[in-house]
Design an enzyme around this catalytic site. Structure first.
Site, PDB file in Angstrom:
ATOM      1  N   GLU A   1       0.837  -1.197   0.000  1.00 44.10           N
ATOM      2  CA  GLU A   1       0.000   0.000   0.000  1.00 44.10           C
ATOM      3  C   GLU A   1       0.878   1.256   0.000  1.00 44.10           C
ATOM      4  O   GLU A   1       1.858   1.340   0.742  1.00 44.10           O
ATOM      5  CB  GLU A   1      -0.882  -0.023   1.242  1.00 44.10           C
ATOM      6  CG  GLU A   1      -1.774   1.189   1.438  1.00 44.10           C
ATOM      7  CD  GLU A   1      -2.606   1.103   2.707  1.00 44.10           C
ATOM      8  OE1 GLU A   1      -3.524   1.912   2.867  1.00 44.10           O
ATOM      9  OE2 GLU A   1      -2.331   0.207   3.544  1.00 44.10           O
TER      10      GLU A   1
ATOM     11  N   LYS B   1      -9.272   2.448  -2.493  1.00 49.62           N
ATOM     12  CA  LYS B   1      -9.563   1.849  -1.193  1.00 49.62           C
ATOM     13  C   LYS B   1     -10.958   2.259  -0.723  1.00 49.62           C
ATOM     14  O   LYS B   1     -11.277   3.443  -0.643  1.00 49.62           O
ATOM     15  CB  LYS B   1      -8.495   2.302  -0.191  1.00 49.62           C
ATOM     16  CG  LYS B   1      -8.539   1.626   1.170  1.00 49.62           C
ATOM     17  CD  LYS B   1      -7.338   2.083   2.002  1.00 49.62           C
ATOM     18  CE  LYS B   1      -7.252   1.391   3.331  1.00 49.62           C
ATOM     19  NZ  LYS B   1      -6.047   1.814   4.102  1.00 49.62           N
TER      20      LYS B   1
ATOM     21  N   CYS C   1      -5.506  -3.044   2.270  1.00 51.08           N
ATOM     22  CA  CYS C   1      -5.399  -3.082   3.732  1.00 51.08           C
ATOM     23  C   CYS C   1      -6.744  -3.182   4.456  1.00 51.08           C
ATOM     24  O   CYS C   1      -7.315  -4.253   4.563  1.00 51.08           O
ATOM     25  CB  CYS C   1      -4.613  -1.867   4.216  1.00 51.08           C
ATOM     26  SG  CYS C   1      -3.888  -2.112   5.870  1.00 51.08           S
TER      27      CYS C   1
END
Length: 568
Positions: free
Chosen positions: A43, A110, A146
């Protein structure tokens, strides 16, 4: 389908866009050498994590996009997933780019932005609203970042069931805390089973200010079984061959799912996989010690210091910090300074010298008694009529801070402080004294753990004198002083601190093994000393709640739990 995957567990530096790009290119070339089909980076690999308010600099975001495009010529024959910051319609996104054969194929944003503990992502980013599934031959691959994986029925689940993905890729920058690796393993196993898909998880490695990223990338099969994993605390390229059966799920047509097909994949026979050493899992002590070493090394080196300096008192805290510093930087990069006063015992003075000799570091002795007496003389008229006490004790600590900072200014050495979490919690430390410095190595390590790690370090070479480990703790700022004069025994103190700081719980008399008024005294010390902690240097996060990014209490604060009286 047969697929050779590579997890590039890298250690980027926040803001070093050119350096990070070159780091990614190096790992891309190595992946190409192994004929990988897919290489996965962490990330925000291009910017480093967390970039914080650099994200408010428009040019920084533009430069990160230029760095991403600079990777395109290096993606021949493979697909790669790279974390970066995207900017669209005046909004920033924590994004993953899918690159292949010189093309920027697709982008994932994300969906779930963490905003708790050490995370502030909602301050900087807009959440994505779509999932992404792409085709790798006959295989469908889903991307996530994540926190998306930590959310129940999140993007990975949707990609696995609605999108028919047989392989899930999650790129991460998950900060370390003691024992978190086992938590991740349980979570990842569950997510792979829920989605009935293979799962690639790649985590960042390295230190960034207070945070440590421990790596530990993993691959799971569709039944949640761990296939292979990368080591913790080091850069590593994990290359592995997968044979993923055709998915029985067809996938649903949904506006949240879209597919792209990559072209020009290399179908030549692949070379053998690189040999891997078998690794024994770290013990608790080894894991935490390695985190301290990595955090110290990266803080010092990434901030371009060549040497560190610290006071050696003959106590266990400074002994452990010296060991960590030597293991992080080498003996040539560490200078120890003994600054005995008239209250320093012959034993502690000897232990400080012996520790330095065993470690092979330069040792400087600067006795402070004459400076202390001079200061007392200067203040004598003002202090007349008042009993000696904390002011005189702390004056010694502040003289030591002055000397260490003078060495730092003159020679460019970074001062390492040696205070532990138990002391920081209750204010058993001196502002502008032993708190003066640039980096607090064991700031988040309770005193009981200091002893455990010191004993652990001695098992690989007895460098810390045994008397340091067995002597009752003392600050040696007045005759016959012991820490227990002011504090409960650390074996009783640390559980009280852990309960209150990490869980917001006040232990009962039975739980603490102390009278309620003694427990209340400890809690009062924690609340009252926020102003001190706020002025201390950053230190390495080890516990679930450290004094730093995830501890944000007001300095001016009169609330005391259970002491508000009747409220309407």
């Amino acid at each position: 389908m047969k697929l050779r995957v590579a997890l590039a567990q890298i250690n980027p530096t926040v803001g070093d866009l050119a350096g990070n790009r070159e780091l990614l290119i190096r790992f891309l070339k190595e992946s190409q050498t192994h004929r990988a089909d897919l290489v996965v980076f962490p990330e925000l690999a291009l910017t480093g994590y967390p970039p914080e308010d650099l994200l408010f600099k428009e040019q920084f975001v533009k430069d990160n996009l230029l760095a991403l495009r600079g990777l395109l010529p290096h993606t021949k024959g493979l697909a790669c997933v790279v974390g970066f910051v995207d900017f669209r319609s005046g909004k920033r996104y924590n994004a993953a780019a899918l690159l292949s054969n010189g093309r920027w194929v697709a982008t994932y944003y994300k969906n779930h932005l963490p905003n708790y503990g050490v995370f502030d992502e909602r301050r900087y980013f807009e959440p994505g609203e779509s999932c992404l599934v792409y085709s790798e031959g006959d295989l469908r691959v889903g991307l996530s970042i994540c926190e998306d994986l930590w959310v129940e029925k999140g993007p990975s689940f949707i990609e696995g069931w609605e999108g028919g993905a047989g392989l899930l890729v999650n790129i991460s920058a998950s900060p370390y805390e003691a024992g978190k690796l086992h938590l991740r393993k349980r979570l990842l196993s569950r997510r792979a089973k829920e989605a009935s898909a293979y799962l690639l998880y790649n985590n960042m490695v390295g230190g960034q200010d207070e945070l440590i990223f421990d790596g530990g990338g993993m691959i799971f099969d569709a039944k949640g079984k761990l296939i292979t994993e990368a080591p913790q605390f080091e850069e590593f390229l994990l290359v592995h061959d997968l044979e993923i059966p055709p998915s029985k799920k067809k996938g649903k047509k949904s506006r949240r799912i879209f597919s792209v097909r990559l072209t020009g994949k290399d179908k030549e026979e692949k070379p053998p996989l690189p040999a891997r050493e078998s690794r024994i899992p770290f013990s608790e002590e080894e894991e935490i010690y390695k985190a301290l070493v990595l955090g110290t090394k990266d803080y010092v080196r990434k901030n371009r210091f060549e040497k560190v300096v610290l006071g050696l008192s003959g106590g266990v805290d400074s002994a452990l910090v010296a060991c960590v510093a030597v293991d992080a930087l080498g003996k040539e990069g560490v200078v120890g300074v003994g600054m005995p006063s008239g209250y320093s015992s012959d034993e502690t003075k000897r232990d400080a010298k012996d520790l330095a000799r065993h470690l092979g570091i330069r040792f400087i002795e600067l006795p402070i008694d004459h400076l202390f007496r001079s200061c007392l003389g200067l203040l004598s008229a003002l202090f007349r009529g008042h009993e000696e006490g904390v002011a005189e004790e702390n004056l010694q600590a502040r003289i030591r801070g002055i000397l260490l900072m003078a060495l730092s200014n003159k020679f460019g050495w970074l001062v390492l402080t040696t205070g532990n979490k138990s002391e920081m919690s209750v204010g058993y430390c001196t502002l502008y004294g032993d708190m003066a410095g640039g980096f607090a190595v064991i700031k988040d390590l309770p005193k009981t753990w200091v002893y455990r790690l010191a004993s652990f370090r001695n098992r690989s070479g007895a460098v810390i004198p045994e008397s340091v480990l067995t002597r009752e703790p003392t600050a040696e700022l007045k005759p016959n002083q012991k820490d227990s004069d002011s504090l409960p025994a650390y074996a009783k103190l640390d559980p009280i601190l852990e309960a209150y700081i990490e869980k917001s719980v006040i232990l009962s008399e039975k739980e603490a093994g102390l009278p309620p008024e003694r427990v209340r005294e400890v809690i009062e010390k924690i609340d009252r000393n926020e102003y001190k902690r706020r002025q201390g240097p950053p230190g390495i996060k080890i516990t679930p709640r450290a004094f730093g990014k995830d501890w944000r209490f007001p300095i001016t604060n009169r609330y005391r739990e259970g002491e508000q009286g009747p409220l309407p």
